[in-house]
Motif scaffolding. Structure first.
Motif, PDB file in Angstrom:
ATOM      1  N   UNK A 267       0.829  -1.211   0.000  1.00  0.00           N
ATOM      2  CA  UNK A 267       0.000   0.000   0.000  1.00  0.00           C
ATOM      3  C   UNK A 267       0.859   1.255   0.000  1.00  0.00           C
ATOM      4  N   UNK A 268       1.855   1.297   0.882  1.00  0.00           N
ATOM      5  CA  UNK A 268       2.697   2.486   0.982  1.00  0.00           C
ATOM      6  C   UNK A 268       3.462   2.730  -0.313  1.00  0.00           C
ATOM      7  N   UNK A 269       4.055   1.672  -0.862  1.00  0.00           N
ATOM      8  CA  UNK A 269       4.838   1.824  -2.085  1.00  0.00           C
ATOM      9  C   UNK A 269       3.938   2.087  -3.290  1.00  0.00           C
ATOM     10  N   UNK A 270       2.772   1.468  -3.300  1.00  0.00           N
ATOM     11  CA  UNK A 270       1.840   1.685  -4.409  1.00  0.00           C
ATOM     12  C   UNK A 270       1.316   3.107  -4.451  1.00  0.00           C
ATOM     13  N   UNK A 271       0.922   3.652  -3.315  1.00  0.00           N
ATOM     14  CA  UNK A 271       0.420   5.026  -3.287  1.00  0.00           C
ATOM     15  C   UNK A 271       1.546   6.018  -3.570  1.00  0.00           C
ATOM     16  N   UNK A 272       2.766   5.732  -3.073  1.00  0.00           N
ATOM     17  CA  UNK A 272       3.896   6.626  -3.335  1.00  0.00           C
ATOM     18  C   UNK A 272       4.208   6.662  -4.827  1.00  0.00           C
ATOM     19  N   UNK A 273       4.201   5.495  -5.467  1.00  0.00           N
ATOM     20  CA  UNK A 273       4.468   5.446  -6.906  1.00  0.00           C
ATOM     21  C   UNK A 273       3.373   6.149  -7.697  1.00  0.00           C
ATOM     22  N   UNK A 274       2.148   6.055  -7.217  1.00  0.00           N
ATOM     23  CA  UNK A 274       1.039   6.732  -7.907  1.00  0.00           C
ATOM     24  C   UNK A 274       1.158   8.242  -7.758  1.00  0.00           C
ATOM     25  N   UNK A 275       1.567   8.705  -6.586  1.00  0.00           N
ATOM     26  CA  UNK A 275       1.790  10.146  -6.403  1.00  0.00           C
ATOM     27  C   UNK A 275       2.894  10.645  -7.336  1.00  0.00           C
ATOM     28  N   UNK A 276       3.957   9.850  -7.474  1.00  0.00           N
ATOM     29  CA  UNK A 276       5.040  10.240  -8.381  1.00  0.00           C
ATOM     30  C   UNK A 276       4.559  10.281  -9.824  1.00  0.00           C
ATOM     31  N   UNK A 277       3.706   9.324 -10.192  1.00  0.00           N
ATOM     32  CA  UNK A 277       3.131   9.324 -11.537  1.00  0.00           C
ATOM     33  C   UNK A 277       2.320  10.591 -11.760  1.00  0.00           C
TER      34      UNK A 277
END
Length: 313
Positions: A267-277
């Motif tokens: 969850x943490x890595x997925x949301x962080x990657x989505x924010x970067x996108x």
């Protein structure tokens, strides 16, 4: 509704979780339009939850194109998208309807609006060599290598953007020229596509978008996203090197299932990657001055979209 000078073609862009799907459905119904997806993840079959793909009910309301057209083992380039999108727009208009291009893959929009570059085709052996280097040294090291030969391209890419870093290095090694230089050699302006209206959903408050991203990722997890990834992993031909599996969310889950990172970090890595996108998408959009910005975090954002298109809700 009153309709005055309705545009024949409309483009609707925006970062992930900005509300494009709801706005597109309302706009398409108001304009009697068909939707052409401008999304590099929605092309893949069997990847529904993690891509926030429009539901079957939503696709039944409005015809959608370039959704579920490929197997996850296949690749789809910006050149192929531009070719397919131009053909679809012509077909839609020939049927007497309007075309609505919707999505967040900015490279696709750029290829469509500005034309395609005269870039070399992929070289499988060279790609394998670059992947081997990355396996030994890591993609940040490959990004640093790219920065030495093509600082312009490296500046707009994240150090872990394996797909694009790999392509930029491949182009340089094949041609001896930076990708950023080749990007200046575009096809004739007469071949570029110009929509009658280009709308962009962008937040005034970045925190609003980040909250939406977290809510949507939680909803995906609750809807069975991890089961969807497990189903993909049963196929021996799918792996992290494919563009489909490198999609945001899928990559983070795949790495966790591979044991490369803790499962509880998805969850943490997925949301962080989505924010970067989302940040990269907004950077691309700011370089498109022809767009008309709609505040997606405004209470009346949907009404503003319809009004911009000449439709009074």
């Amino acid at each position: 509704m009153s309709r005055i000078s309705l545009p024949a073609t409309v483009a609707l862009a925006g970062p992930t979780a900005s509300g494009k799907t709801a706005a597109a459905l309302a706009l398409a119904e108001a304009l009697d339009a068909e939707i052409v997806s401008v999304d590099s993840a929605l092309v893949y079959r069997g990847m529904d939850i993690g891509t926030a793909k429009p539901t079957r009910e939503e696709r039944a309301r409005v015809p959608h194109h370039l959704v579920d057209i490929l197997d996850p083992a296949q690749a789809y380039s910006a050149a192929e998208f531009a070719r397919d999108a131009l053909r679809l727009v012509a077909d839609i208009q020939a049927r007497g309807r309007r075309a609505l291009l919707v999505g967040g893959t900015m490279l696709y929009f750029k290829a469509l609006f500005e034309g395609l570059d005269a870039l070399p085709t992929a070289d499988p052996e060279l790609r394998q060599a670059i992947e081997a280097e990355a396996a030994a040294h890591g993609w940040p090291a490959m990004h640093a290598q790219l920065a030495q030969v093509d600082p312009v391209t490296a500046a707009r890419l994240a150090p872990n953007d394996a797909q694009r870093v790999q392509r930029a290095l491949e182009v340089f090694r094949l041609t001896g020229e930076p990708l950023s230089h080749l990007h200046t050699r575009r096809r004739g302006a007469q071949d570029a596509f110009r929509p009658d209206l280009f709308l962009s959903l962008e937040p005034r408050d970045r925190g609003w978008l980040h909250a939406r991203i977290e809510q949507r990722f939680d909803a995906m997890l609750a809807a069975g996203f991890l089961d969807e990834v497990r189903a993909l992993r049963t196929r021996p031909d799918l792996h992290l090197g494919l563009p489909s599996i490198r999609c945001v969310g899928y990559r983070q889950a795949w790495e966790a299932f591979d044991g490369l990172v803790p499962m509880e970090s998805i969850r943490e890595r997925g949301t962080a990657a989505t924010r970067q996108l989302a940040k990269r998408q907004l950077t691309w959009l700011r370089a498109m001055p022809q767009r008309q910005v709609i505040d997606c975090d405004a209470p009346d954002a949907l009404q503003r979209v319809l009004q911009a298109a000449g439709v009074d809700a």
